[in-house]
Design a protein around this motif. Sequence first.
Motif, PDB file in Angstrom:
ATOM      1  N   TYR A  49      -8.748   4.496  -0.477  1.00 44.11           N
ATOM      2  CA  TYR A  49      -7.902   5.241   0.451  1.00 44.11           C
ATOM      3  C   TYR A  49      -8.623   5.518   1.750  1.00 44.11           C
ATOM      4  CZ  TYR A  49     -10.407   9.514  -0.962  1.00 44.11           C
ATOM      5  OH  TYR A  49     -11.358  10.452  -1.197  1.00 44.11           O
ATOM      6  N   SER A  67       0.852  -1.193   0.000  1.00 48.62           N
ATOM      7  CA  SER A  67       0.000   0.000   0.000  1.00 48.62           C
ATOM      8  C   SER A  67       0.887   1.242   0.000  1.00 48.62           C
ATOM      9  CB  SER A  67      -0.870   0.028   1.257  1.00 48.62           C
ATOM     10  OG  SER A  67      -1.621  -1.161   1.325  1.00 48.62           O
ATOM     11  N   MET A  83      -3.245   4.460   0.836  1.00 47.76           N
ATOM     12  CA  MET A  83      -3.891   4.150  -0.445  1.00 47.76           C
ATOM     13  C   MET A  83      -3.581   2.709  -0.816  1.00 47.76           C
ATOM     14  SD  MET A  83      -2.762   7.661  -2.241  1.00 47.76           S
ATOM     15  CE  MET A  83      -3.058   7.139  -3.895  1.00 47.76           C
ATOM     16  N   TYR A 112      -7.720   2.770  -6.508  1.00 48.25           N
ATOM     17  CA  TYR A 112      -7.282   2.706  -5.110  1.00 48.25           C
ATOM     18  C   TYR A 112      -8.465   2.858  -4.191  1.00 48.25           C
ATOM     19  CZ  TYR A 112      -2.615   3.540  -6.971  1.00 48.25           C
ATOM     20  OH  TYR A 112      -1.453   3.436  -7.668  1.00 48.25           O
TER      21      TYR A 112
END
Lengths: 123, 482
Positions: free
Chosen positions: B104, B23, B118, B102
């Motif tokens: 987030y 990530s 993210m 993504y």
Amino acid sequence: MGKNILIVDDEPDMCWVVSQIIQTQGLNVVTAYTGEDACFKLSKGNFSVVFLDAKLPDMDGLDVARRIHTMVNERPRVVLVSGYHYRDDPIVRNAQEEGIICCFLAKPFSNEELIGILISLSC
Amino acid sequence: MSENPIKNSFQIQYEMLLNAIPSSVLMVDRKLQILSVNENFLIKSQRSKDTTVGRPLADVFPLVILQSTNIEESIRNVFHSGIAVKGQKMTYRAPGVPLRIYYYSILPIQSDQIILIMEDVTEQFRLSEEVRRVERHLASVVESASDIVLSTDIDGRILTWNSAAEKLSGLPTQDVYGRYFFDFCDANQKQMVEQIFQRMKTSNAAHTTEFNLLTPSNSGTILISWVFSPMKDDYSKTVGTVVVGRDLAERRKLELQLRQSQKLTALGVMAGGIAHEIRNPLAICSSAAQFLQENQISDDFQKECAKKIQTNIQKASAIIENLLRFARSSLDTEMIEVDLISVLKETIDLVTNQAKVQKIKIHLSLQRNSIVVSGVPGLLQQVFMNIFLNAINAMPTGGVLSVTVNTVEDRVIVRVIDTGVGIPAGELDKIFDPFHTSSPVGQGTGLGLSICYSIIRQHLGSIQAESRLGQGAAIIVTLPLL
């Protein structure tokens, strides 16, 4: 003449009708209901004419006619009586040409027709 | 040189850990300046540490993302409220890199900073899109099918019901959902259908059958051919049943036409025998009527003639009646209680003429005088008529046609044996195929036995043949007793 007429038909009422007509001409009648019975009676008796149904339960009428054709002396003349064949049926025509039957009577017939045949065969 | 080696070692470990996770992790201060980033973010965004750390968020993220996600506003809100924002979606395309997706989260931490995490879900997203696409495709397959497709739970309660089912039954999905499927079957077939669902619980095999589906909108029923299949989960445990049904109306109509035309062929075969058999009584009536026209006949002879006429008219009429009964259109296809022996006797009566013409003897041997089955009398007669006529055709120079009827347990077995030419071994398994014929061209349609086969199957029975070439043949029909 004094000879008998043989009627071969598996239908008793048919034999009755033909017998009635022939008896009006003062002739004697014998009946047979099967081909086998007919052959037996033919071998014993003295017949001038056989009225033969084309379809018998045990054999074909024409097979009976063929057997008659092989009889040595006093061969009776055969009239094929049938509702199965038609007048110009090739089978009938061939049998006539072969000489195993002398004429054909289609069911139903008029009583005069039958008497006419008897006369023509000079019974 | 570090003041505290232990703390330093932790810091290194954490940095390694942070850089190792797939990530992207960013620390951002209240002024929306990036304080630190992990390796993953730099790789994904194709940036260097120098051009990222210490820069405002607006310099690092493309304008289009900032605008579409409104991420700056979200971060300010988190600073303000102290409440984390989780699981937001962001699509991001770095120059020269395919689109990435993504999720987030914005998490507040101490010392006036937030962490922006993210997670790249592009692959998962793509897979779930694919799953949805396949699901949509399968759904449209089921929906577009002209056959009924429905699924039930393990007890037979309806879970799905496709458009064809709605159209044929006239019942919308919401009216059937959760209800037992057998509630929509003919009352007298309910129990049978319930038993099929019971069987599905333990069976691995599909079950094929035919029964009527109610169509409440026109208070009628339609005949459907059904296939029941157990539905298994990933662990091969049965979790329900899939039922597929096809409307038989169109097929039945074609079968009816076929049977009718085949019947006409059979009538043609019988014509010779019938002509002979009808002309006999006609000749007798004709002569007897001529006797009646003569003068001077006795009362007794007159009566005898009248009697002969009446008897022989009845005889001719009986032949015609049998014929009509056979020839009439068998539109009536309702199954009723039928005495099989009567059907056999009537059919034998019809072929007797033809058999006699071919010097064939017919023997009927019975165990009982009445055997009741469930069936359509006209159709059963057509079956035996075809079998008898085939047998008769196989004996052009005469023979014996034997019909034996035996009951064994819950079945009745009819054997039709001829002494004819027989069937060659290679043809034995083809004789029930449509258009298979041993007759010369133009003399047989080759449909007789295939029609027998379909009729007997409709009566839940079976039909088979045994033969040796030159030694005659036997056709064996088995039907369930009522």
